[in-house]
Write a protein that holds these residues in place. Structure first.
Motif, mmCIF file in Angstrom:
data_model
loop_
_atom_site.group_PDB
_atom_site.id
_atom_site.type_symbol
_atom_site.label_atom_id
_atom_site.label_comp_id
_atom_site.label_asym_id
_atom_site.label_seq_id
_atom_site.Cartn_x
_atom_site.Cartn_y
_atom_site.Cartn_z
ATOM 1 N N SER A 112 0.855 -1.319 -0.010
ATOM 2 C CA SER A 112 -0.025 -0.087 0.151
ATOM 3 C C SER A 112 0.803 1.380 -0.041
ATOM 4 N N ILE A 113 1.984 1.152 0.618
ATOM 5 C CA ILE A 113 2.806 2.214 0.750
ATOM 6 C C ILE A 113 3.663 2.465 -0.447
ATOM 7 N N ASP A 114 4.133 1.319 -1.207
ATOM 8 C CA ASP A 114 4.429 1.469 -2.377
ATOM 9 C C ASP A 114 3.560 2.036 -3.545
ATOM 10 N N PHE A 115 2.034 1.621 -3.365
ATOM 11 C CA PHE A 115 1.162 2.188 -4.431
ATOM 12 C C PHE A 115 1.034 3.599 -4.247
ATOM 13 N N ALA A 116 1.185 4.226 -2.758
ATOM 14 C CA ALA A 116 0.836 5.515 -2.611
ATOM 15 C C ALA A 116 2.068 6.336 -3.278
ATOM 16 N N THR A 117 3.297 5.885 -3.114
ATOM 17 C CA THR A 117 4.284 6.404 -3.807
ATOM 18 C C THR A 117 4.339 6.476 -5.248
ATOM 19 N N GLN A 118 3.859 5.440 -5.865
ATOM 20 C CA GLN A 118 4.259 5.256 -7.347
ATOM 21 C C GLN A 118 3.168 5.867 -7.915
ATOM 22 N N PHE A 119 1.816 5.810 -7.552
ATOM 23 C CA PHE A 119 0.918 6.528 -8.294
ATOM 24 C C PHE A 119 0.041 7.606 -7.612
ATOM 25 N N THR A 120 -0.310 8.568 -8.407
ATOM 26 C CA THR A 120 -0.802 9.544 -7.927
ATOM 27 C C THR A 120 -2.081 10.050 -8.885
ATOM 28 N N PRO A 121 -3.112 10.786 -8.510
ATOM 29 C CA PRO A 121 -4.155 11.202 -9.621
ATOM 30 C C PRO A 121 -3.466 12.009 -10.479
ATOM 31 N N GLN A 122 -2.539 12.800 -10.241
ATOM 32 C CA GLN A 122 -1.890 13.446 -11.357
ATOM 33 C C GLN A 122 -1.055 12.945 -12.519
ATOM 34 N N ALA A 123 -0.399 11.697 -11.614
ATOM 35 C CA ALA A 123 0.189 10.723 -12.830
ATOM 36 C C ALA A 123 -0.791 10.004 -13.644
ATOM 37 N N ALA A 124 -1.871 9.810 -13.076
ATOM 38 C CA ALA A 124 -2.928 8.961 -13.981
ATOM 39 C C ALA A 124 -3.202 9.668 -15.111
ATOM 40 N N LEU A 125 -3.264 11.208 -14.976
ATOM 41 C CA LEU A 125 -3.683 11.822 -16.209
ATOM 42 C C LEU A 125 -2.407 11.962 -17.330
ATOM 43 N N ARG A 126 -1.274 11.586 -16.614
ATOM 44 C CA ARG A 126 -0.027 12.014 -17.735
ATOM 45 C C ARG A 126 -0.300 11.269 -19.074
ATOM 46 N N PRO A 127 0.116 11.544 -20.086
ATOM 47 C CA PRO A 127 -0.101 10.565 -21.280
ATOM 48 C C PRO A 127 1.122 9.927 -21.315
ATOM 49 N N CYS A 128 0.942 8.714 -22.166
ATOM 50 C CA CYS A 128 2.312 7.997 -22.522
ATOM 51 C C CYS A 128 3.571 8.566 -23.382
#
Length: 337
Positions: A201-217
């Motif tokens: 869960s800690i790794d998930f919170a570190t790797q993924f953010t709502p802002q990162a989810a919007l970033r294109p490939c």
């Protein structure tokens, strides 16, 4: 002695004939019409197959919506016993290769769950425009990850019915449940499992953010991009807006998605006036196979002899009542599973 040999030979011949009969479950039905459909969708050409039972006028039509992974239209043949059963019950079936798989162009790893919902809705609308299906009821049958796809797709396309098997609710929660189940099967202690899930869960919170989810490939989307862009998927909002008659089936022995959570969320969040059938299936896995035989998280984990059992079982690999319950819902909206 001679009588024993006769009995043994007779038994072997019977088993061989039974095996050949069951193997036909893994072929497309020959007594049905098959249509290859190609459609242009968002700069890509997608291809699928429509199978229509022979002699049935305006049959109900079900679109298969895949779970995770690079799946072709028949999921490497795993869908075929299900498809044959549905067609034998007077139901037409359509399924298509994911983008970039089989004969379809594109890249399924570039899709968000919203993208998948719009694609599924587009496919349903294409079928509704076919003259021979103009009077047919058309809906979705989705698996696992389709829990984030079908609720919105049903609304976009005005589906007549929907069925979800092993439907996930929240991406993060599903990952934690999957990890817990895997470690438990490996024999890890409860204390160590709790610690491993907490670290994850800690790794998930570190790797993924709502802002990162919007970033294109950057160039071409890969698996990391797919997970990053879908890491905050949650079905609750779409469930709360869903008015399509819906069946939710969860194997009681599901090791991939928490069946209790899914059943509880759908029962609580679905609008009160939405027709529903929300049921656990005893003795069933994530995909509603018999858990006594197929108690695994992934088909890739099956030993060779289990693959043989699946091939020899055909439609009987599914938990008792699962397939008939699905067909009853499609035909009459009756909750009989």
């Amino acid at each position: 002695m001679r009588n024993c040999l006769v009995i043994v030979m007779g038994l072997l011949l019977t088993l061989g004939a039974l095996g050949v009969y069951r193997l036909t479950d893994f072929t497309l039905p020959t007594d049905a019409q098959q249509h290859t459909l190609q459609v242009d969708y968002q700069q890509s050409r997608l291809e699928g197959t429509l199978i229509v039972p022979h002699g049935v006028v305006s049959p109900p039509v079900v679109l298969l919506v895949h779970g995770d992974g690079a799946q072709d239209r028949w999921s490497d043949g795993g869908y075929l016993p299900l498809v044959r059963y549905l067609v034998s019950q007077g139901i037409a079936v359509f399924s298509w290769d994911k983008p970039g798989v089989g004969a379809s162009q594109g890249n399924w790893l570039a899709q968000t769950m919203d993208d998948r919902a719009h694609e599924a809705a587009f496919m349903l609308q294409q079928l509704k425009q076919m003259p021979e299906l103009a009077a047919s009821r058309v809906g979705f049958l989705g698996f696992s990850q389709a829990g984030w796809v079908v609720p919105d797709a049903s609304a976009f396309a005005k589906a007549d019915f929907a069925i979800l098997v092993g439907a996930a609710i929240n991406w993060r929660d599903q990952g934690s449940y999957y990890l817990r189940q895997r470690l438990s099967r490996e024999g890890m202690s409860e204390q160590n499992i709790r610690e491993a899930v907490a670290r994850d869960s800690i790794d998930f919170a570190t790797q993924f953010t709502p802002q990162a989810a919007l970033r294109p490939c950057q160039v071409s989307c890969n698996r990391d991009d797919f997970e990053r862009r879908n890491a905050f998927a949650d079905a609750r909002g779409a469930i709360a807006r869903m008015h399509t008659p819906v069946m939710i089936l969860m194997g009681k022995d599901d090791r991939n998605v928490d069946p209790q959570e899914t059943l509880a969320v759908w029962a609580a969040d679905l609008p009160a006036n939405t027709v529903r059938c929300i049921k656990p299936v005893a003795g069933a896995t994530h995909g509603l196979l018999r858990s006594r035989w197929f108690d695994y998280q992934l088909p890739s984990q099956w030993p060779l002899w289990k693959q043989g059992v699946f091939l020899l079982s055909g439609q009987y690999a599914w938990a008792p009542g699962a397939l008939s319950g699905i067909t009853d819902w499609i035909h009459t909206g009756t909750c009989t599973q």
